[in-house]
Design a protein around this motif. Structure first.
Motif, short mmCIF file in Angstrom:
data_model
loop_
_atom_site.label_atom_id
_atom_site.label_comp_id
_atom_site.label_asym_id
_atom_site.label_seq_id
_atom_site.Cartn_x
_atom_site.Cartn_y
_atom_site.Cartn_z
N LEU A 128 33.97 43.53 36.73
CA LEU A 128 34.97 44.56 36.99
C LEU A 128 34.84 45.17 38.37
CD1 LEU A 128 34.94 46.46 33.56
CD2 LEU A 128 36.45 44.61 34.30
N GLY A 129 33.79 44.79 39.14
CA GLY A 129 33.61 45.36 40.46
C GLY A 129 33.01 46.75 40.37
N ILE A 185 44.97 43.44 37.81
CA ILE A 185 44.19 42.20 37.69
C ILE A 185 43.46 42.17 36.35
CG2 ILE A 185 42.26 40.91 38.68
CD1 ILE A 185 43.09 42.00 41.41
N TRP A 186 42.83 43.28 35.97
CA TRP A 186 42.15 43.34 34.68
C TRP A 186 43.12 43.01 33.54
CZ3 TRP A 186 39.17 48.69 35.03
CH2 TRP A 186 38.24 48.63 36.07
N ALA A 207 46.31 30.37 36.92
CA ALA A 207 45.36 29.42 37.49
C ALA A 207 45.05 29.70 38.95
CB ALA A 207 45.89 27.99 37.33
N THR A 208 45.97 30.31 39.66
CA THR A 208 45.77 30.55 41.10
C THR A 208 45.27 31.96 41.41
OG1 THR A 208 48.08 31.22 41.40
CG2 THR A 208 47.57 28.89 41.65
N THR A 209 45.01 32.77 40.39
CA THR A 209 44.62 34.16 40.64
C THR A 209 43.11 34.35 40.77
OG1 THR A 209 44.55 34.62 38.25
CG2 THR A 209 46.63 35.02 39.41
N PHE A 210 42.32 33.34 40.46
CA PHE A 210 40.88 33.49 40.55
C PHE A 210 40.46 33.56 42.02
CE2 PHE A 210 41.70 31.71 36.40
CZ PHE A 210 40.89 32.49 35.59
N PRO A 211 39.46 34.40 42.34
CA PRO A 211 39.15 34.73 43.74
C PRO A 211 38.99 33.53 44.66
CG PRO A 211 37.91 36.15 42.26
CD PRO A 211 38.61 35.15 41.39
N ARG A 212 38.26 32.52 44.26
CA ARG A 212 38.01 31.39 45.15
C ARG A 212 39.31 30.67 45.52
NH1 ARG A 212 32.45 28.37 42.99
NH2 ARG A 212 31.06 30.18 43.31
#
Length: 714
Positions: free
Chosen positions: A116-117, A211-212, A268-273
């Protein structure tokens, strides 16, 4: 006149307090409905009384609109009045000088590292309560549904007890996911009146909650869809996957599958990397939310869509206004190219446009990409610089590198076409509440602090109020990056924008060099542009009274929408259902109704928003002529920017700065040494830096530290 100002301000604050209390009471009542909704008591006692408001014009959907849609829209409209009065109050943000925030201790970091940061105590408490609400909805609703399953029902459905329980559990996962969707779009509405009034959030500060919630929605929706498919395979009902018609659960299976596929493509494209390495892919796939929501409405039927449509309705209003604002090219006056691969873009703005520190603005340059919009921190101050607005662009990503190359390679460029959305920022600021402000930045993270320092300069000069002592701790990789300190003062420094009344101490650290170098001692390059007559100064899309206009758009569009869908239901849907021997909401009517209602909503929002924007554009045109008359003076100020860098105001920056080479700041020692009842600690920059500062403030070594993270990374 002077004696009436305090009384007028007190009266305005009293009205605002009453409006905020009303909004909070309505919101708590709205939450109470959700808490009670899975209980048998609600359906046996409350719901029969609520159904009495059903009419032939709206049918059962009118009940859902009244119970689930109206409260949030009412809060949104009332919140617009609250925020408008906040702008009218006599410099409300400066009057609270010295007042302590009663909830400041709740905002201290409790969790720093984790999925959660950086999470404060109040954020963690609200998150736990929200997850408890979801568990409550799932468990109570599932328990109630399973209690109604009889051997006769199992025999009719040709299912075992285990299969029925698994099917209903999958169904309830979808119901809970639908609940989360209410807030999903609410937290990504940039010009929202609900966020600052109910949650005390700015549009940028709410992104992490979006985002959560997005991850929660997709986990629950995916489990819901896979659970149903698994049940159909076990019971030899795979053909159910191809049914578009509404089934016994009042859902369309094919529409739900299409909605889930669109959501998975987006997710699928929202993950940080992936998001950081392929931002363009992330940006474009995010538009799949349109298909996700359209097929979702067809999936759950129109009645249940009104349970969760409110957040999306407000998002569409905001999106329509953003689209209308972005259609016009804005007047770009100049660009200042610093030797550290950093650009300062200076735009012309209307005098009536005001904004708070740490605001952001989204920029589009069609010459680079007609579809991409990128957010940048506004570094100017609307009080010190009434005719100009500035943003700083650090050349780091592919888009910013193209912009830097475009301007650096063509220093005699006459014009650059630019469109903007915004600015968006917090409704109020609280920096004056602290005795000391410690601002820790890394690299381009210094940009939001530029706007804060300029705001404090204005407060110390104009209102002669006590301003906190400011300590700026900034880390740079090379000595060329020190040029960013030249941006702390406006490009045209005047006596009203000097540091004489502000206690500013700058501690700059150059980590990759052992001493000063002369290789990068290049002077900034200033490019003057010649805008077209059609280029307009940046102005609020709805004018100075933007909050009142937004409230009018929300209210009027919804009223017109009710009139249209009431007419459609009474004179088109209702006659069809009357001929259906099985009762209301036959398949043909239920299939047509979502499309008609979606179309009606978009038409109402687009029409009212367009009328409001066109009306305000007339006022903008008059003001644009006045700004153009004064633009000669502004250009003269900009053209002397290089000389200003050597002037007395900039010398005050040099005197306040101490540069350290070849080392990193000892943040723990530096932050803990500042005493006083209230020390505000702000951090902006790389993730590790923000986490380190948050750890220091949450360590318990000092009770006077109040931490705030400023992050613009998605």
């Amino acid at each position: 006149m002077e004696s009436k100002a305090p009384n007028s301000c007190e009266g305005t604050n009293t009205i605002r307090a009453a409006l905020k209390l009303t909004c909070m009471v309505v919101f708590m009542g709205y939450l109470m409905i959700w808490i009670m909704s899975p209980c048998d008591y609600y359906w046996n006692n409350w719901w029969p009384n609520i159904l009495k408001i059903e009419s032939t014009y709206f049918g059962v959907q009118g009940v859902f609109i009244f119970v689930y849609s109206f409260p949030i829209l009412f809060i949104a409209a009332l919140g617009c009045v609250y925020l408008h009065l906040g702008k009218k109050s006599y410099d409300n943000k400066f009057e609270r000088n010295g007042q302590r925030d009663r909830f400041a201790s709740w905002r201290r970091p409790m969790l720093v590292k984790g999925p959660l940061g950086i999470v404060s105590s109040i954020e963690l408490a609200l998150f736990v309560m929200f997850m408890a609400l979801l568990v409550w909805l799932f468990s109570v609703d599932l328990h109630s549904k399973l209690n109604r399953v009889t051997p006769q029902v199992l025999a009719m459905r040709k299912e075992t007890i285990w299969e029925n329980r698994f099917y209903n559990a999958s169904l309830m996962l979808g119901v809970v996911a639908n609940t989360v969707i209410i807030f999903l779009f609410l937290f990504v509405t940039r010009g929202s009146s609900v966020l600052p009034v109910v949650f005390g959030l700015s549009s940028e500060g709410s992104i992490k909650y979006h985002i959560w919630l997005g991850h929660i929605v997709m986990v629950l929706s995916t489990a819901h869809g896979l659970g149903h498919i698994f049940c159909w395979v076990l019971t030899n009902k795979v053909y159910e996957m191809l049914n578009w018609e509404f089934q016994e659960a009042q859902t369309s299976n094919v529409a739900g599958e299409l909605s889930l596929l669109a959501g998975l493509g987006l997710w699928a494209t929202t993950f940080p990397r992936i998001r950081r390495k392929m931002f363009e892919l992330f940006f474009y796939t995010h538009y799949l939310y349109i298909l996700f929501m359209i097929f979702f409405v067809f999936h759950v039927n129109i009645r249940y869509a009104y349970v969760i449509h409110t957040g999306f309705y407000l998002f569409v209003v905001d999106r329509c206004l953003r689209f209308l604002q972005s259609r016009r090219s804005v007047r770009l006056i100049s660009a200042r190219i610093l030797p550290c691969k950093t650009l300062e873009l200076n735009f012309s703005k209307s005098t009536g446009l005001g904004y708070n520190p740490t605001s952001i603005m989204f920029i589009n340059v069609p010459a680079i990409s007609k579809l991409q919009w990128h957010p940048f921190t506004v570094t100017s101050n609307s009080n010190l610089e009434p005719l100009t607005m500035s943003v700083v662009v650090k050349s780091e990503g592919s888009w910013t590198k193209k912009l830097d190359q475009m301007l650096s390679s063509r220093p005699f460029l006459d014009r650059l076409e630019v469109s903007v959305e915004g600015p968006y920022g917090p409704a109020s600021t609280h920096f004056l509440r602290h005795d000391t402000l410690v601002m820790v930045s890394g690299g381009s993270g210094i940009t939001p602090f530029i706007s804060i320092i300029r705001e404090l300069i204005f407060a110390s000069k104009t209102f002669e109020c006590k301003t906190p002592k400011v300590i700026l701790i900034c880390s740079f990789k090379t000595s060329s990056d020190l040029a960013m300190l030249d941006l702390l003062l406006p490009i045209s420094s005047t006596p009203s924008s000097t540091l004489s009344n502000l206690q500013l101490e700058i501690k700059a650290y150059v980590t990759r060099e052992k001493g000063p170098t002369t290789d990068n001692a290049n002077h900034p390059i200033t490019i003057l542009f010649k805008p077209l007559a059609t280029d307009a100064p940046i102005s609020a899309v709805l004018g100075p009274k933007s909050w009142l206009w937004l409230g009018a758009i929300i209210s009027s569009s919804f009223i017109i929408f009710l009139i249209i869908i009431g007419s459609i239901n009474r004179y088109y849907i209702y006659p069809i259902d009357q001929h259906n021997p099985n009762g209301k909401f036959s398949y043909p009517a239920s299939a047509i109704q979502p499309a008609l209602n979606i179309l009606a909503a978009f038409v109402c929002i687009a029409t009212t928003a367009t009328v409001a924007v066109l009306w305000n554009n007339k006022q903008h045109a008059r003001e644009a002529n006045q700004v153009e008359d004064m633009e000669g003076t502004t250009k003269a100020e900009v053209s002397g920017a290089d000389r200003e860098l050597e002037s007395l105001p900039q010398e005050s920056i040099v005197q306040a700065t101490k540069v350290h080479y070849g080392e990193r700041p000892d943040l723990r020692k530096m932050i803990l040494e500042y005493k006083g009842s209230s020390v505000g600690v702000l951090a902006c920059g790389p993730k590790k830096l923000r986490h380190d500062v948050a750890n220091i403030c949450s360590s318990g070594l000092a009770d006077n530290l109040y931490f705030e993270s400023i992050s613009f990374s998605w």
